[in-house]
Design an enzyme around this catalytic site. Structure first.
Site, PDB file in Angstrom:
ATOM      1  N   ASP A  73       1.925  -7.948   1.616  1.00 54.88           N
ATOM      2  CA  ASP A  73       2.734  -7.649   0.443  1.00 54.88           C
ATOM      3  C   ASP A  73       3.417  -8.926  -0.575  1.00 54.88           C
ATOM      4  O   ASP A  73       3.832  -9.380   0.052  1.00 54.88           O
ATOM      5  CB  ASP A  73       3.699  -6.314  -0.094  1.00 54.88           C
ATOM      6  CG  ASP A  73       3.263  -5.085  -0.104  1.00 54.88           C
ATOM      7  OD1 ASP A  73       2.298  -5.062  -0.140  1.00 54.88           O
ATOM      8  OD2 ASP A  73       3.769  -4.312  -0.230  1.00 54.88           O
ATOM      9  N   LYS A 101      -1.888  -8.236  -0.597  1.00 51.58           N
ATOM     10  CA  LYS A 101      -1.609  -7.050  -1.567  1.00 51.58           C
ATOM     11  C   LYS A 101      -0.800  -6.894  -2.925  1.00 51.58           C
ATOM     12  O   LYS A 101       0.215  -7.815  -3.257  1.00 51.58           O
ATOM     13  CB  LYS A 101      -1.248  -5.764  -0.829  1.00 51.58           C
ATOM     14  CG  LYS A 101      -1.171  -4.028  -1.720  1.00 51.58           C
ATOM     15  CD  LYS A 101      -0.883  -2.964  -1.800  1.00 51.58           C
ATOM     16  CE  LYS A 101       0.248  -2.570  -0.880  1.00 51.58           C
ATOM     17  NZ  LYS A 101       1.524  -2.593  -1.547  1.00 51.58           N
ATOM     18  N   GLU A 170      -1.404   5.736  -5.454  1.00 52.20           N
ATOM     19  CA  GLU A 170       0.290   5.900  -5.073  1.00 52.20           C
ATOM     20  C   GLU A 170       0.139   6.375  -5.923  1.00 52.20           C
ATOM     21  O   GLU A 170       0.163   6.624  -7.075  1.00 52.20           O
ATOM     22  CB  GLU A 170       1.068   4.676  -4.463  1.00 52.20           C
ATOM     23  CG  GLU A 170       2.221   5.824  -3.985  1.00 52.20           C
ATOM     24  CD  GLU A 170       3.538   4.199  -3.895  1.00 52.20           C
ATOM     25  OE1 GLU A 170       2.930   3.769  -3.496  1.00 52.20           O
ATOM     26  OE2 GLU A 170       4.112   4.835  -3.498  1.00 52.20           O
TER      27      GLU A 170
HETATM   28  O1  KIV Z   1       5.722  -1.602   0.137  1.00 53.12           O
HETATM   29  C1  KIV Z   1       4.831  -0.875   0.893  1.00 53.12           C
HETATM   30  O2  KIV Z   1       5.195   0.274   1.774  1.00 53.12           O
HETATM   31  C2  KIV Z   1       3.703  -0.245   0.188  1.00 53.12           C
HETATM   32  C3  KIV Z   1       2.988   1.921   0.731  1.00 53.12           C
HETATM   33  C4  KIV Z   1       4.167   2.572  -0.046  1.00 53.12           C
HETATM   34  C5  KIV Z   1       1.971   1.784   0.591  1.00 53.12           C
HETATM   35  O3  KIV Z   1       3.453  -0.602  -0.257  1.00 53.12           O
END
Ligand code: KIV
Length: 254
Positions: A73, A101, A170
């Site tokens: 992320d 992401k 989500e």
């Molecule tokens: O940060 C995370 O764990 C996520 C999941 C909820 C998909 O983005």
């Protein structure tokens, strides 16, 4: 796998041992999620997570990962401009991420194009985007209103056209998860988006039932009734996602 109709099994991990266990269990994609702000650092949201935190956890996960695809992320405010997204994505890629992401819709099109053209695969996170929890007014089901539902589908198509390799959706009604999956060529990974998406993801701590915070409807503890411990719970999660048994109606939104 999308073309073959084979479900993609995904889970979050934040350290060496969990990454090792997930990978050995046959999980195809490991996400170093900024949910680590809540489940590891104990904050009440993912907003305090920094790019330094993400880099550290990507490094830990990279050492344990055996064969899974490694997604990471970009945290809150680390991609507010195209150049920032490139600079920060490069940090995570150097630590071992294979894709990044980003949370949002069509406004991410330029960053998606830039990252993709520079060799960084992008997953766009849509629906409930936890980094925008203050704007959304809480962790709520998204896309129930017909206009908002259509916006999610249209903007996902924009991001696919901009080069996104994957969409994560989500907390939306299962019918929207299905429609989105059918509308896109790229894989759609769901969390609280019903059984029809191309893959499923859960947060590590939710899958093993030891996060003390509030539990969403889509969360399932795979340790319950499992005599084989963590490896058994992971194997059961993989089995249930592959067979389509998880998520069932009880863990989906109508
Ligand atoms: O940060 C995370 O764990 C996520 C999941 C909820 C998909 O983005």
């Amino acid at each position: 796998m999308k073309v073959k109709g084979e479900k993609i099994v995904c889970v979050t991990a934040y350290d060496y041992s969990s990454a090792y266990a997930a990978s050995e269990a046959g999980v195809e994609l490991i996400l170093v999620g900024d949910s680590l702000g809540m489940v590891i650092h104990g904050h009440d949201s993912s907003l305090p997570v920094t790019i330094g935190d993400m880099a550290y956890h990507v490094r830990c996960v990279k050492s344990g990962n055996q064969k899974s695809f490694l997604l990471a992320d970009l945290p809150f405010m680390s991609y507010y401009s195209e150049s920032k997204s490139l600079e920060n994505a490069a940090i995570l890629m150097r630590e071992g991420a294979q894709a990044v992401k980003l949370e949002g819709g069509a406004w991410l099109a330029e960053s998606t194009r830039l990252l993709t053209e520079r060799g960084i695969p992008v997953c766009a996170h849509m629906g409930l985007t936890p980094q925008s929890v203050n704007h959304l007014g809480g962790y709520r089901v998204q896309g129930r209103d017909p206009a908002k539902r259509q916006t999610i589908i249209d903007e996902a198509c924009v991001l696919q056209d901009a080069g996104a390799s994957m969409i994560l959706i989500e907390c939306v009604p299962e019918s929207l998860g299905k429609e989105l999956t059918e509308a896109l060529d790229v894989p759609v990974i769901g969390i609280g988006a019903g059984a029809s998406t191309d893959g499923q993801i859960l947060v590590w701590h939710d899958l093993l039932g030891f996060y003390p915070g509030k539990k969403a409807k889509f969360v399932k503890n795979f340790l319950v009734g499992n005599r084989e411990g963590i490896q058994g719970a992971l194997a059961e999660y993989v089995r249930q996602v592959k067979s389509g048994a998880f998520p069932d109606r009880e863990h989906s939104y109508a």
